[in-house]
Design an enzyme around this catalytic site. Structure first.
Site, PDB file in Angstrom:
ATOM      1  CD  GLU A  68       1.362  -7.755   0.143  1.00 36.42           C
ATOM      2  OE1 GLU A  68       1.607  -6.542   0.111  1.00 36.42           O
ATOM      3  OE2 GLU A  68       1.405  -8.474  -0.853  1.00 36.42           O
ATOM      4  NE  ARG A 127       5.406  -5.790  -3.780  1.00 32.27           N
ATOM      5  CZ  ARG A 127       5.608  -4.744  -2.960  1.00 32.27           C
ATOM      6  NH1 ARG A 127       6.501  -4.823  -2.000  1.00 32.27           N
ATOM      7  NH2 ARG A 127       4.907  -3.648  -3.098  1.00 32.27           N
TER       8      ARG A 127
HETATM    9  N1  LUZ Z   1      -0.192  -5.438  -6.368  1.00 29.86           N
HETATM   10  C1  LUZ Z   1       0.288  -4.629  -7.317  1.00 29.86           C
HETATM   11  C2  LUZ Z   1       0.516  -5.748  -5.280  1.00 29.86           C
HETATM   12  O1  LUZ Z   1      -0.387  -4.396  -8.309  1.00 29.86           O
HETATM   13  N2  LUZ Z   1       1.494  -4.081  -7.155  1.00 29.86           N
HETATM   14  C3  LUZ Z   1       2.272  -4.323  -6.092  1.00 29.86           C
HETATM   15  O2  LUZ Z   1       3.378  -3.812  -5.991  1.00 29.86           O
HETATM   16  C4  LUZ Z   1       1.773  -5.213  -5.112  1.00 29.86           C
HETATM   17  N3  LUZ Z   1       2.503  -5.528  -4.052  1.00 29.86           N
HETATM   18  C5  LUZ Z   1       2.013  -6.374  -3.165  1.00 29.86           C
HETATM   19  C6  LUZ Z   1       0.761  -6.910  -3.347  1.00 29.86           C
HETATM   20  N4  LUZ Z   1       0.024  -6.599  -4.386  1.00 29.86           N
HETATM   21 MO1  MOS Z   2      -2.196  -8.379  -2.822  1.00 34.23          MO
HETATM   22  S1  MOS Z   2      -0.886  -9.892  -3.103  1.00 34.23           S
HETATM   23  O1  MOS Z   2      -1.715  -7.261  -1.819  1.00 34.23           O
HETATM   24  O2  MOS Z   2      -3.502  -8.367  -3.779  1.00 34.23           O
END
Ligand code: LUZ
Ligand code: MOS
Length: 751
Positions: free
Chosen positions: A707, A304
């Site tokens: 987020e 990400r």
């Molecule tokens: N959790 C995850 C996340 O496993 N994959 C993601 O792309 C993600 N993105 C934001 C927050 N948690």
């Molecule tokens: Mo999250 S950082 O969407 O567990």
């Protein structure tokens, strides 16, 4: 619609893990953990602990019946240390006693001998020593080298951002209840019931159908319980397995702060080039991610970071490389934004740097390079529906940006001790798990004979209001009053193989699954209504607020009557809805595809005042235009925006996570780790939603909100920097976050 949990929250009736009633034979757990960051584990002598009254057992690695392994992405994380210790706070053993007090007392009686080895805490040092979690991750487009030759100005530099403690109000914990046969029922404070189920079954060496994981609600998580709730649940399960009694393990704040991983600190190098007008032609960055002692979610977090490395901007030539560096710190993990903020901090730093070098206004460079519909992201996805420019325009117009700038400059010309600063912060955040298969969800909807409705999904209510949104989806889709609907605790018994509540996608994924289930039930019932009303077609039939309408005409048939009739005619009143986000794909080899369902955009203007004598500062205002789509619950979404903003501000200003050079945590209490309070928050927060925005892949066109707004907080860092430059125009201030008052003072008075 008012948040369905508000009344229970404010009257203390909401039930968290520590409120779950347990039988009188319950054993209480306390964790024995390493007090050294790296070393060879020689011996754990727990004889004295076993002698203590009330102590039932001490369990260590050799007591694990299955695999001593809980690593989700890479199998590199033992449940209990064996052979080597990799971080201060790593679990070594579990004490089981009749009371929590006895269990805690006993931990002090365990003699652990560890031969210390050198500890690495710095990601760059780890990279030099080739201590990598996985091979480097890359993402590129065009040719940066060639493009840099055509630039009028090129700069390169370094940017560092710190870690962040999640500080969920409710610490980690789980309770394991033995069931008939080999089965276990586990109540866990987790974002991911399936993740816990998977971990427990691996450690015990049993099939998934033997372990039921249930979650009522969480007192916050912020990513900290996406992967890291598994450890505590697996320990409680191990205890229940051995003792045949219920085992409760809830961490104290202090233990939680010591033993759990946090937001990944990053150290990064960038190179950026612009043409005469300020168009960014090329950008390259190398990210050193401090992963901590094991992989946890670090590979996904790093992915990400690369996806969000160009934030809201279109840059034709891009070269990104990320190293996930293994250090001797607790394994860092998901934290609201999930690597996105760390990537965006670097490009925002690079833009300030090159603006200063070229003598331009950084705001102008930001504006010039905003991504639009005709563009694509470096990972190939077309920026269809890009709202960057519209957010920017509405923000600068609504809040009169030029006036703010002029006011700041006027103030600074007049005042010596106090300096004001401002910064614009555009955001762009991709919605979907970057790991495509995770973008699926299910919902189980039961309509009972009296017309009341019970809904199960994997959406974990952690304070973000997702339960309220699911009620809204069901009430609207079924055409009944929300009072008829109850949201059940999430359980792997009702919903299987689910993704964690994360990635801002929980309401979208689970909401859409619920919508599908409710639509199917409604269509069956309306077909029945047509029959009962002797109407030939169901086209014009609708359910509104619990009554059947044909067009605008009420038909004198209620929801309850319809449900009762359906039962008698043996028409199913239950439905299992399943949703998978359509059209997602990503090719790891070419680094291109369509990883996201859509993007959330926004723009904020941040204003601050710095006391240049003391280094202290005040955040005067943050004014936001946020692309919420067509918000289905503006008051919940506003809460998310304000909360995320505060958390983002905290990350880059006062929250400073420190470890000694040998890996000891130095900020493991609330007296040494400062989070923003009401006094530190902006004196003024204004939030307007972007007008006329929708997206069909967002539930009810209401875009994901969890987020994205955290990243508005990045603007406060650059507003502070703007004020520092007003005080000392010639010095290049380091791009080092957090910009604590202490650091402000040092930068102002450095030689
Ligand atoms: N959790 C995850 C996340 O496993 N994959 C993601 O792309 C993600 N993105 C934001 C927050 N948690
Ligand atoms: Mo999250 S950082 O969407 O567990």
């Amino acid at each position: 619609m008012i948040n369905i949990d508000s009344l229970n929250h404010v009257s203390g009736k909401s039930c968290y893990i520590d409120d779950v009633p347990v039988p009188s034979n319950t054993l209480y757990g306390a964790v024995v953990y390493a007090r050294i960051a790296h070393g060879t584990l020689k011996a754990i002598d727990y004889h004295a602990a076993l002698q203590l009254a009330g102590v039932h057992a001490v369990l260590v690695a050799k007591h694990i019946p299955g695999e001593n392994q809980i690593g989700g992405i890479i199998p590199d994380e033992p449940l209990l240390a064996e052979g080597e210790v990799h971080f201060y706070g790593q679990a070594l053993g579990l004490i089981l006693a009749d009371s929590l007090y006895q269990a805690q007392q006993a931990t002090a009686l365990v003699k652990v001998s560890i031969d210390p080895l050198p500890a690495v805490t710095d990601p760059r040092e780890a990279a030099r020593k080739n201590m990598l979690i996985m091979p480097a991750k890359q993402l590129s487009r065009g040719c940066v080298k060639k493009a840099l030759n055509q630039c009028a100005t090129v700069v390169h530099g370094r940017a560092d951002s710190g870690g962040q403690e999640h500080l969920y109000l409710e610490p980690q914990g789980a309770i394991a209840f033995p069931q008939e046969g080999q089965a276990l029922r586990i109540v866990s404070s987790t974002q991911g019931p399936t993740a816990v189920q998977r971990g427990v079954c691996r450690v015990l060496g049993i099939a998934r159908h033997l372990v039921e994981v249930e979650v009522g609600r969480l007192g916050g998580a912020f990513g900290g319980k996406e992967d890291q709730a598994t450890l505590w649940a697996a320990l409680a399960a191990l205890g229940a397995w051995h003792s045949g009694r219920p085992v409760k393990l809830v961490l104290s704040r202090h233990d939680d702060m010591r033993m759990t991983g946090k937001r990944h600190p990053y150290s990064s190098d960038y190179r950026i080039g612009i043409d005469e007008q300020g168009l960014i032609l090329a950008y390259s960055a190398t990210f050193y991610q401090n992963a901590g002692a094991s992989a946890d979610l670090s590979p996904a977090v790093l992915a990400r970071t690369l996806f969000h490395a160009t934030n809201s901007y279109f840059i034709p030539h891009v070269e990104l490389i990320g190293y996930s560096c293994r250090t001797h710190l607790p394994p860092n993990t998901a934290f609201r934004g999930f690597g996105g903020p760390q990537g965006m901090f670097v490009i925002e730093s690079a833009i300030r740097h090159i603006a200063e070098a070229a003598g331009m206004d950084p705001t102008e460079i930001q504006r010039l390079n905003l991504i639009n519909e005709a563009h694509s992201f470096p990972y190939g996805q077309q920026a269809l529906g890009a709202q960057a420019a519209r957010c920017w325009q509405q923000c600068t117009q609504t809040y009169a940006l030029p006036k703010i700038r002029a006011k700041v400059d006027r103030y600074n010309a007049k005042h010596k001790r106090y300096k004001k600063g401002m910064a614009m912060m555009p955001i762009c955040f991709g919605i979907s798990f970057t790991n495509t298969p995770m973008n699926q969800a299910a919902a189980l909807v039961h309509v009972y004979g009296d017309g009341s409705v019970g809904i199960s999904t994997a959406a974990i209510e952690m304070g973000q209001g997702v339960s309220t949104k699911i009620v809204q989806v069901a009430a609207t889709t079924l055409g009944i009053l929300p009072q008829l609907i109850r949201i059940f605790p999430s359980s792997t018994r009702t919903i299987a193989n689910t993704s964690p509540s994360a990635a801002s996608a929980t309401a979208d994924l689970n909401g859409k699954a619920c919508q599908i289930a409710c639509t199917n039930i409604r269509e069956r019932l309306l077909a029945l209504a047509a029959e009962l009303l002797k109407l030939s077609k169901t086209n014009d039939l609708r359910l509104v607020a619990g009554s059947v309408y044909c067009g605008d005409q009420p038909q004198g048939l209620t929801w309850q009557e319809l449900v009762g009739a359906a039962y008698l005619r043996r028409i199913s009143l239950s439905e299992h809805g399943y949703y998978a986000t359509p059209d997602l794909y990503f090719d790891e080899k070419t680094g291109s595809g369509q990883p996201f369902a859509y993007h959330v955009y926004g723009s904020a203007v941040c204003q601050v005042t710095v006391d240049t004598l003391l280094g202290t500062y005040q955040i005067d205002a943050v004014k936001i235009v946020h692309d919420g789509g067509s918000s289905m619950n503006p008051s919940i979404d506003l809460g998310q925006i304000e909360g995320a903003l505060a958390q983002g501000i905290g990350w880059l200003t006062v929250e400073e996570l420190l470890f000694s050079s040998d890996g000891r945590p130095l900020t493991d209490t609330l007296s040494t780790y400062k989070i923003p309070d009401i006094y530190h928050g902006p004196k003024e927060i204004q939030v307007a939603f972007l007008e006329n925005s929708t997206h069909p892949q967002a539930i009810f066109n209401s875009k994901a909100v969890g987020e994205p707004p955290l990243m508005y907080g990045i603007g406060v860092f650059f507003a502070l920097r703007d004020a520092l430059r007003a005080a000392r125009p010639t010095s290049l201030q380091a791009f080092t976050a957090p910009l604590t008052p202490e650091r402000v003072l040092m930068q102002l008075h450095a030689p």
